[in-house]
Motif scaffolding. Structure first.
Motif, PDB file in Angstrom:
ATOM      1  N   ILE B 246       0.858  -1.182   0.000  1.00 33.63           N
ATOM      2  CA  ILE B 246       0.000   0.000   0.000  1.00 33.63           C
ATOM      3  C   ILE B 246       0.895   1.232   0.000  1.00 33.63           C
ATOM      4  CG2 ILE B 246      -1.738   1.276   1.293  1.00 33.63           C
ATOM      5  CD1 ILE B 246      -2.715  -1.462   2.326  1.00 33.63           C
ATOM      6  N   GLU B 247       0.752   2.040  -1.022  1.00 30.59           N
ATOM      7  CA  GLU B 247       1.543   3.271  -1.120  1.00 30.59           C
ATOM      8  C   GLU B 247       0.779   4.386  -0.432  1.00 30.59           C
ATOM      9  OE1 GLU B 247       4.463   4.047  -2.571  1.00 30.59           O
ATOM     10  OE2 GLU B 247       4.936   2.025  -3.270  1.00 30.59           O
ATOM     11  N   MET B 248       1.445   5.033   0.501  1.00 28.36           N
ATOM     12  CA  MET B 248       0.800   6.132   1.207  1.00 28.36           C
ATOM     13  C   MET B 248       1.136   7.456   0.514  1.00 28.36           C
ATOM     14  SD  MET B 248      -0.635   4.299   3.505  1.00 28.36           S
ATOM     15  CE  MET B 248      -1.253   5.307   4.846  1.00 28.36           C
ATOM     16  N   LYS B 249       0.302   8.445   0.749  1.00 30.18           N
ATOM     17  CA  LYS B 249       0.496   9.739   0.094  1.00 30.18           C
ATOM     18  C   LYS B 249       1.693  10.471   0.668  1.00 30.18           C
ATOM     19  CE  LYS B 249      -4.131  11.117  -1.287  1.00 30.18           C
ATOM     20  NZ  LYS B 249      -5.344  11.793  -0.820  1.00 30.18           N
ATOM     21  N   LYS B 250       2.263  11.328  -0.161  1.00 31.66           N
ATOM     22  CA  LYS B 250       3.290  12.252   0.307  1.00 31.66           C
ATOM     23  C   LYS B 250       2.641  13.629   0.413  1.00 31.66           C
ATOM     24  CE  LYS B 250       7.286   9.950  -1.716  1.00 31.66           C
ATOM     25  NZ  LYS B 250       6.670   8.759  -2.275  1.00 31.66           N
ATOM     26  N   GLY B 251       3.157  14.439   1.319  1.00 30.08           N
ATOM     27  CA  GLY B 251       2.603  15.780   1.491  1.00 30.08           C
ATOM     28  C   GLY B 251       2.902  16.652   0.277  1.00 30.08           C
ATOM     29  N   ASP B 252       2.083  17.674   0.096  1.00 30.57           N
ATOM     30  CA  ASP B 252       2.258  18.602  -1.022  1.00 30.57           C
ATOM     31  C   ASP B 252       3.470  19.497  -0.746  1.00 30.57           C
ATOM     32  OD1 ASP B 252      -0.095  20.058  -3.157  1.00 30.57           O
ATOM     33  OD2 ASP B 252       1.955  20.780  -2.883  1.00 30.57           O
ATOM     34  N   PHE B 253       4.316  19.678  -1.740  1.00 27.42           N
ATOM     35  CA  PHE B 253       5.533  20.490  -1.560  1.00 27.42           C
ATOM     36  C   PHE B 253       5.278  21.976  -1.790  1.00 27.42           C
ATOM     37  CE2 PHE B 253       7.530  16.392  -1.904  1.00 27.42           C
ATOM     38  CZ  PHE B 253       8.672  16.503  -1.123  1.00 27.42           C
ATOM     39  N   GLU B 254       4.080  22.330  -2.237  1.00 21.89           N
ATOM     40  CA  GLU B 254       3.860  23.737  -2.575  1.00 21.89           C
ATOM     41  C   GLU B 254       2.767  24.420  -1.762  1.00 21.89           C
ATOM     42  OE1 GLU B 254       3.258  23.877  -6.757  1.00 21.89           O
ATOM     43  OE2 GLU B 254       5.293  23.243  -7.217  1.00 21.89           O
ATOM     44  N   ASN B 255       1.685  23.715  -1.511  1.00 25.51           N
ATOM     45  CA  ASN B 255       0.546  24.376  -0.857  1.00 25.51           C
ATOM     46  C   ASN B 255       0.052  23.574   0.339  1.00 25.51           C
ATOM     47  OD1 ASN B 255       0.203  26.474  -2.928  1.00 25.51           O
ATOM     48  ND2 ASN B 255      -0.307  24.708  -4.217  1.00 25.51           N
ATOM     49  N   GLU B 272      -1.825  18.601   5.093  1.00 24.70           N
ATOM     50  CA  GLU B 272      -0.607  18.382   4.310  1.00 24.70           C
ATOM     51  C   GLU B 272      -0.122  19.706   3.753  1.00 24.70           C
ATOM     52  OE1 GLU B 272      -0.812  16.440   0.513  1.00 24.70           O
ATOM     53  OE2 GLU B 272      -2.998  16.616   0.451  1.00 24.70           O
ATOM     54  N   GLY B 273       1.166  19.771   3.544  1.00 21.02           N
ATOM     55  CA  GLY B 273       1.708  20.988   2.971  1.00 21.02           C
ATOM     56  C   GLY B 273       3.208  21.065   3.139  1.00 21.02           C
ATOM     57  N   PRO B 274       3.787  22.172   2.647  1.00 22.90           N
ATOM     58  CA  PRO B 274       5.248  22.309   2.687  1.00 22.90           C
ATOM     59  C   PRO B 274       5.729  22.877   4.018  1.00 22.90           C
ATOM     60  CG  PRO B 274       4.264  24.112   1.464  1.00 22.90           C
ATOM     61  CD  PRO B 274       3.134  23.266   1.914  1.00 22.90           C
ATOM     62  N   ILE B 275       6.677  22.224   4.640  1.00 19.57           N
ATOM     63  CA  ILE B 275       7.335  22.817   5.816  1.00 19.57           C
ATOM     64  C   ILE B 275       8.386  23.789   5.307  1.00 19.57           C
ATOM     65  CG2 ILE B 275       8.765  22.311   7.832  1.00 19.57           C
ATOM     66  CD1 ILE B 275       7.353  19.588   7.953  1.00 19.57           C
ATOM     67  N   LEU B 276       9.149  23.329   4.332  1.00 21.82           N
ATOM     68  CA  LEU B 276      10.060  24.199   3.585  1.00 21.82           C
ATOM     69  C   LEU B 276       9.623  24.098   2.128  1.00 21.82           C
ATOM     70  CD1 LEU B 276      13.480  23.076   5.111  1.00 21.82           C
ATOM     71  CD2 LEU B 276      12.282  25.222   5.551  1.00 21.82           C
ATOM     72  N   THR B 280      10.729  20.415   1.805  1.00 24.24           N
ATOM     73  CA  THR B 280      10.225  19.464   2.801  1.00 24.24           C
ATOM     74  C   THR B 280       8.706  19.575   2.900  1.00 24.24           C
ATOM     75  OG1 THR B 280      12.243  19.819   4.051  1.00 24.24           O
ATOM     76  CG2 THR B 280      10.466  18.673   5.187  1.00 24.24           C
ATOM     77  N   SER B 281       8.072  18.432   2.816  1.00 24.86           N
ATOM     78  CA  SER B 281       6.613  18.432   2.956  1.00 24.86           C
ATOM     79  C   SER B 281       6.218  17.489   4.075  1.00 24.86           C
ATOM     80  CB  SER B 281       5.957  17.982   1.657  1.00 24.86           C
ATOM     81  OG  SER B 281       6.082  16.588   1.522  1.00 24.86           O
ATOM     82  N   ALA B 802      -8.018  24.717   0.979  1.00 26.05           N
ATOM     83  CA  ALA B 802      -6.647  25.229   1.035  1.00 26.05           C
ATOM     84  C   ALA B 802      -6.734  26.724   1.244  1.00 26.05           C
ATOM     85  CB  ALA B 802      -5.918  24.927  -0.259  1.00 26.05           C
ATOM     86  N   PRO B 803      -5.972  27.273   2.174  1.00 25.78           N
ATOM     87  CA  PRO B 803      -6.088  28.706   2.462  1.00 25.78           C
ATOM     88  C   PRO B 803      -5.587  29.544   1.273  1.00 25.78           C
ATOM     89  CG  PRO B 803      -4.303  27.744   3.727  1.00 25.78           C
ATOM     90  CD  PRO B 803      -4.978  26.620   3.029  1.00 25.78           C
TER      91      PRO B 803
END
Lengths: 356, 803
Positions: B246-255, B272-276, B280-281, B802-803
């Motif tokens: 099962i492939e889990m989602k990765k966080g969004d790198f932009e929003n 979800e979202g970018p920390i950097l 880094t997401s 999304a804000p």
């Protein structure tokens, strides 16, 4: 658009066909098997008469059918054979025989051309000591409704020895039931009717087993049985607890029966299976023979209760009421058979019954 | 006539030229030029393909060169590499759910093209089920692969409205479970523990919530899954039937985006979202059950006083060091707490965390390293009675895996090594309350190390013929310190034949191992037709031990020991795949056969808990499973879905030199999960974009049970005698589910409503049977135990913004 609508209609029809089919109920009856041989025998060193029941399973009833023409022999270590007497309904007895401690015994049953034998069972030499007590309380019994219940306990002490010891218990009750003594208005009164002594097993589905290997301090306390407190207790009431010291094989056999009887249909039940015994067909070992032949060193302990021990009021349906005709009393006040039902009864006072 | 013909020819030519001009205008032109002294006849074109929406790499993107499929797809890391003749080429990247990307490449030197692909906007009345290429089922070289993404899973009516990977899989051919409320999947007649379950390739042991009704994977955090039920690739191992990743989602790198869900069954939240940004997401998703609150409204005291809680938390951190180096840190924590009145209860917790680095070392070589840690605990208890008690057991493990991916021409070579170190926790018995007189007990459990080097090759030999092969060398050691029971020679293993216990220090106690060859092929002998076949051999050193009617969350995980030999299986499969109407319809028929050695079953009346000599309660044998799977699937249109039929048999036969230990006298008997006929019909009507009406129906033959046949008396006690193990069957299973998915209340928000009815007919499908005495004959009469005997409606509202 029409094509699209017809597709949707087809889809709905298919779904409905699938949705309302496949109604079914559970029924395994047609698959039952009958005709399996059942042999159960018990010999002890005590007063109990050695007995063997020989029967065959049947589909018309869950109860097996007794076999009356079997030849049943007890074979001792030296090869001596003792023939059991037929006592009715598939039961065979050997009156007056007591097994000796440490000696080996084997059962032989001949039915027509077939011969069945048990493995050699050696009489255990040690047993424990039972200290009995009882408690009367109110608790759910035979369902969620709370009722007065008598619970029997034993505190059992095992001998200080490394020898393995396996125990099981049977609890028999003997209740006295007094019939109504109707005194006529005139003339000499008839003799007082003798009381009924009614025998029954207490809580038979609660198998009471104990493996001495699990005891660190050589003692244990167990519940032996529960019994509803009813008007039986207006008369003296006895419980006779027989401790049977059995072999390892017999213990394992009873342990498996216990697992099966304790299953409640839960998802986490241990699945049941055929319990294999120690009796086999000498010419066809693949034949499935149910039952077991066991030898046991026995010790019986008793206690009794009186009406004064009961913390509740109990109805006395058979008290004499002047002017009340015989046919106005309940049948159980007139005849022991009516009170005992399917239970065994006698008018003879047991030798161990307390004296007034 | 001729003028009409001329006109038609003119119109045709005009349309052709026009379309050609339009097509040409979509091509982006790129040029790669080598230095004068590095000129060659062929050059390498490579790069990464990502999703515009999620910025995740995309696997399975097909690469078409000059109008023809090259036979090359992007790998698991979204990488592709292709060797082309020097010159100008038209290169197209395609996937059915994505807008194709066109390039005109002037290749006069090695080049890198990183591609971003956008989702297709489907027209009304057009929906596509398969997110990958519609012809994938025909072209995929590996046989018996089921893949699906979360959007497809969400279309299927689900229990309590909760989309679920495991429940969805049970509607696919060849996959079933013992019954409602049982954990795990039975794939192609395999036991639930013969299925390797992974989250991003990290092993997961416990996969169920709510006694098995839901899986422990929150669908909001799931990207997709792949189930290998035929030929399992050699980079997966350790189980003997199948592998589910099962492939889990990765966080969004932009929003940043936020999602919340409130339903009758569960509440969920996801962030979800970018920390950097661009570096880094993160993604965090949590779910908890709401069912407990509803129990208070039930009048039945036993239900009212029950407890039914579960939760799961998923956290993922992804960091990009560069376009070639990535680091992922993920954590999945799940927990369940179920108590039925004051009678009994279960608790189980599972933690899986892993760290993975993905590095593109050279243009045609990438390296993926993974380290995972798992901690699984379960307990069951009796909270009341004379002596309330609790039993605890569990398992921890560390998994390490390094895989290298090398692309050479049309060959992809994967090689690496994997190791898993298992430590079973001691099984303990403790008092549950302060007043309980239970004497604490502890039974130690074994430890073991499993490791395997592997190599795999995927090679498109020609346009028609593809090959996938591999070899794995499996090794296992039971590790000390531990004590091992010794038994009397020529006697059955029994507590009564133990002679001594031998202590082993920090040393191997016993070793097992062997080669595991794997291969499969696909012969695409005609457009939209293919034949595939495969074989795999697998060892299994960790298995569950249970003597309950079905797999349960509290089953013991047992490592192979001196006496419990590892399972080994040989799996064969062969199938014919045919797509129709330009891949609008997919059909397939597959047959399979598996035999396995050392399959475990329990002896009659086995006592498995707190048993220091558990080998005395088990018996091993050989297993066989075979069947045929038929699938007809519609991939696009107003109505999509599939009809799946499986004929499947699963048998076991025990062997022992001692007749008393043999189950059913050593004859073949069906396993608990042998269900010969399984039919699933899943269909969705796509009313318009965002709205769909979905129905699924599931029929299965009743599973085998053991039933009493007659009764007899022993010392005055009426005893039922049971027939052979699994010689009867419970009634057939049938269930219909319905769901309606629609947009929410606010147009400006991405909100969704899911209304579903599970078990629409309220059918009381039997899970198991139990027996009660009939009053008049004293015969034991079978009664069904239904887990779900009613309709389960549910309502879930999900909002994403999304804000």
């Amino acid at each position: 658009m029409i094509k699209s609508k017809s597709k949707v209609s087809l889809w709905i029809v298919c779904t409905c066909i699938l949705a309302f089919g496949c109604i079914e109920r559970l029924d395994f009856r047609r698959e039952y098997i009958e005709g399996q041989l059942v042999i159960y025998g018990l010999i002890t060193d005590g007063e109990e008469t050695p007995n063997v029941t020989v029967s065959r399973t049947r589909t018309s009833s869950f109860l097996p059918e007794g076999i009356h023409d079997a030849i049943v022999n007890l074979i001792q270590e030296d090869g001596t054979k003792r023939l059991f007497e037929y006592a009715g309904i598939g039961k065979y007895e050997l009156p007056g025989f007591k097994a000796e401690l440490g000696k080996g015994y084997k059962l032989e049953v001949k039915i027509g051309e077939q011969t069945y034998e048990s493995q050699i069972e050696t009489m255990p030499t040690i047993s424990g000591n039972d200290e009995l007590r009882y408690e009367i309380g109110i608790e759910p019994y035979d369902g969620p409704i709370e009722r007065p219940v008598l619970t029997t306990y034993t505190k059992t002490t095992l001998p200080q020895t490394d020898e393995p010891i396996y125990l099981r218990w049977k609890v028999m009750e003997t209740s006295l039931w007094g019939l109504v003594w109707i005194i006529p208005e005139s003339g000499l009164p008839p003799p007082q009717p003798p009381p009924c002594f009614i025998y029954d097993e207490v809580d038979p589905n609660r198998l009471k087993l104990y493996d001495g290997a699990f005891s660190n301090n050589r003692s244990t306390e167990l519940i032996l049985g529960k019994r509803r407190v009813d008007n039986t207790f207006i008369w003296p009431y006895y419980q006779s607890v027989t401790q049977l010291s059995i072999n390892q094989g017999a213990y394992e056999y009873w342990q498996q029966l216990k697992i099966m009887l304790d299953n409640q249909g839960s998802l986490f039940d241990i699945p049941s299976a055929t319990v294999k015994g120690n009796i086999y067909n000498t010419e066809n070992p693949d034949e499935k023979v149910l039952g077991y032949f066991e030898v046991a060193k026995t010790k019986t302990t008793r206690f009794y209760t009186l009406y004064s021990d009961m913390p509740f009021y109990l109805n006395r349906p058979c008290d004499y009421i002047r002017g009340k005709r015989e046919d106005e009393y309940l049948p159980e006040c007139i005849r022991c058979e009516a009170r005992a039902g399917s239970r065994r009864w006698t008018s003879d006072r047991p030798s161990w019954w307390f004296s007034d | 006539m001729s003028s009409i013909l001329q006109t038609l020819i003119f119109i045709g030519i005009a349309i052709f030229i026009q379309s050609n001009v339009l097509a040409q205008s979509d091509f982006q032109e790129v040029r790669f030029q080598a230095n004068q002294d590095e000129k060659r006849s062929t050059y390498i074109l490579t790069g990464t393909v990502k999703s515009l929406e999620s910025n995740e790499t995309l696997s399975g993107i097909s690469i078409h060169i000059d109008g023809f499929f090259s036979g090359i797809n992007t790998d698991n890391n979204g990488l592709y590499l292709i060797e082309l003749d020097s010159g100008i080429h038209r290169v197209v990247f395609r996937q059915i759910s994505k807008k194709p990307v066109f390039y005109t490449v002037a290749l006069f030197g090695n080049g890198v093209i990183d591609v971003i692909m956008d989702n297709k906007d489907f027209e009304l009345e057009m929906f596509t089920v398969l997110s990958e290429e519609k012809d994938r089922n025909v072209r995929e070289p590996i046989t018996g692969v089921t893949k699906m993404n979360i959007e497809e899973i969400k279309l299927i009516p689900a229990f309590l409205g909760e989309p679920d990977v495991i429940n969805t899989l049970q509607l696919m051919p060849g996959i079933t479970s013992v019954g409602e409320g049982s954990s795990g999947l039975n794939v192609r007649g395999g036991q639930a523990d013969q299925n390797l379950l992974m989250m991003n390739e990290a092993i997961v042991l416990s996969n169920s919530h709510a006694l098995g009704f839901l899986s422990s994977f929150n669908s909001d955090a799931v990207q997709n899954f792949s189930l290998f039920k035929g030929a399992v690739p050699s980079y997966f191992g350790g189980r003997s039937a199948s592998a589910l990743n099962i492939e889990m989602k990765k966080g969004d790198f932009e929003n940043w985006s936020y999602q919340g869900s409130l339903g009758t069954a569960t509440s969920k939240i996801m962030v979800e979202g970018p920390i950097l940004p661009e570096k880094t997401s993160m993604i965090a998703a949590a779910r908890r059950s709401n069912v407990n609150g509803f129990l208070n409204f039930v009048k039945e005291p036993d239900v009212k006083n029950s407890r039914f809680n579960f939760h799961d938390i998923y956290v993922g951190l992804n960091h990009k060091f560069s376009d070639k180096h990535f680091l992922d840190l993920n954590l999945l924590q799940t927990g369940d707490d179920f108590q039925l009145s004051d009678q009994f209860g279960f608790k189980w917790k599972n933690l899986v965390t892993y760290l993975a680095s993905r590095n593109l070392i050279f243009d045609n070589f990438s390296l993926v390293s993974l380290f995972a840690y798992g901690n699984f605990n379960n307990s069951f208890y009796e909270p009341s009675g004379i002596d309330p008690a609790i039993i605890n057991n569990g398992l921890t493990y560390q998994q390490a895996k390094v895989s290298g991916f090398l692309t050479v021409g049309e060959m992809e070579i994967i090689a690496g090594v994997e190791a898993v170190n298992y430590q079973s926790k001691p099984e303990t018995l403790s008092p549950y309350t302060r007043d309980s007189g239970v004497i604490p007990e502890q039974v130690n459990k074994p430890k073991g190390l499993e490791w395997a080097p592997f190599v795999a090759l995927e090679w498109n030999l020609t346009d028609q013929l593809a090959f996938s092969g591999g070899l794995r060398y499996s090794n296992y050691m039971q590790l000390g310190p531990d004590s091992v029971n010794q038994y009397l020679e020529n006697q059955p293993l029994s507590p009564f034949t133990i002679t001594e216990r031998i202590f082993y220090g920090n040393q191997p106690i016993v070793k097992y191992g062997g080669f595991e060859p794997r291969f499969s092929f696909s012969w695409n002998f005609k457009e939209e037709h293919s034949i595939k076949g495969g074989y795999s051999s697998m060892y299994q050193y960790l298995q569950t031990i249970s003597n309950t009617t079905g797999p349960s969350p509290i089953d013991l995980w047992q490592l192979s020991t001196d006496y419990i030999l590892p399972q080994r299986s040989h799996n064969f499969s062969l199938g014919y795949f045919r797509n129709l109407k330009d891949n609008e319809w997919s059909t397939s028929i597959e047959g399979y056969f598996r035999n396995s050695e050392n399959q475990i079953d329990y002896k009659d009346f086995a006592d498995l808990f707190l048993n220091p000599h558990i080998e005395t309660e088990l018996v091993q044998g050989i297993g066989k499973a075979y069947g045929v799977e038929l699938l007809i699937q519609r991939n696009s249109g107003t109505i999509t879905g599939w009809l799946a039929y499986t004929y499947s048999r699963s048998w076991i036969r025990t062997h022992s030199p001692y007749d008393d230990l043999l189950i059913n006298g050593g004859q073949w008997y069906p396993t608990n999960y042998d269900k010969p006929h399984i039919v699933s019909l899943v269909s969705s009507i796509h009313i318009n974009k965002g709205r769909s009406f979905n129905v699924s129906s599931n029929f299965a033959s009743g599973r085998p049970v053991t039933s009493p046949t007659v009764g007899y008396l022993v010392d005055g006690i009426l005893i039922p005698d049971y027939g052979d193990r699994n010689s009867f069957r419970i009634p057939n299973y049938f269930r219909v589910d319905l769901s309606y998915l629609t947009n929410g209340f606010f147009r400006e928000l991405d909100d969704r409503i899911n209304i579903s009815f599970y078990n629409l007919l309220g059918r009381r499908n039997a899970y198991s049977v139990f027996f009660q005495r009939e009053q008049d004959t004293s015969r034991l009469i079978p009664y069904r135990v239904s887990i779900l005997g009613a309709v389960f409606p549910s309502f879930t509202y999900t909002i994403k913004f999304a804000p």
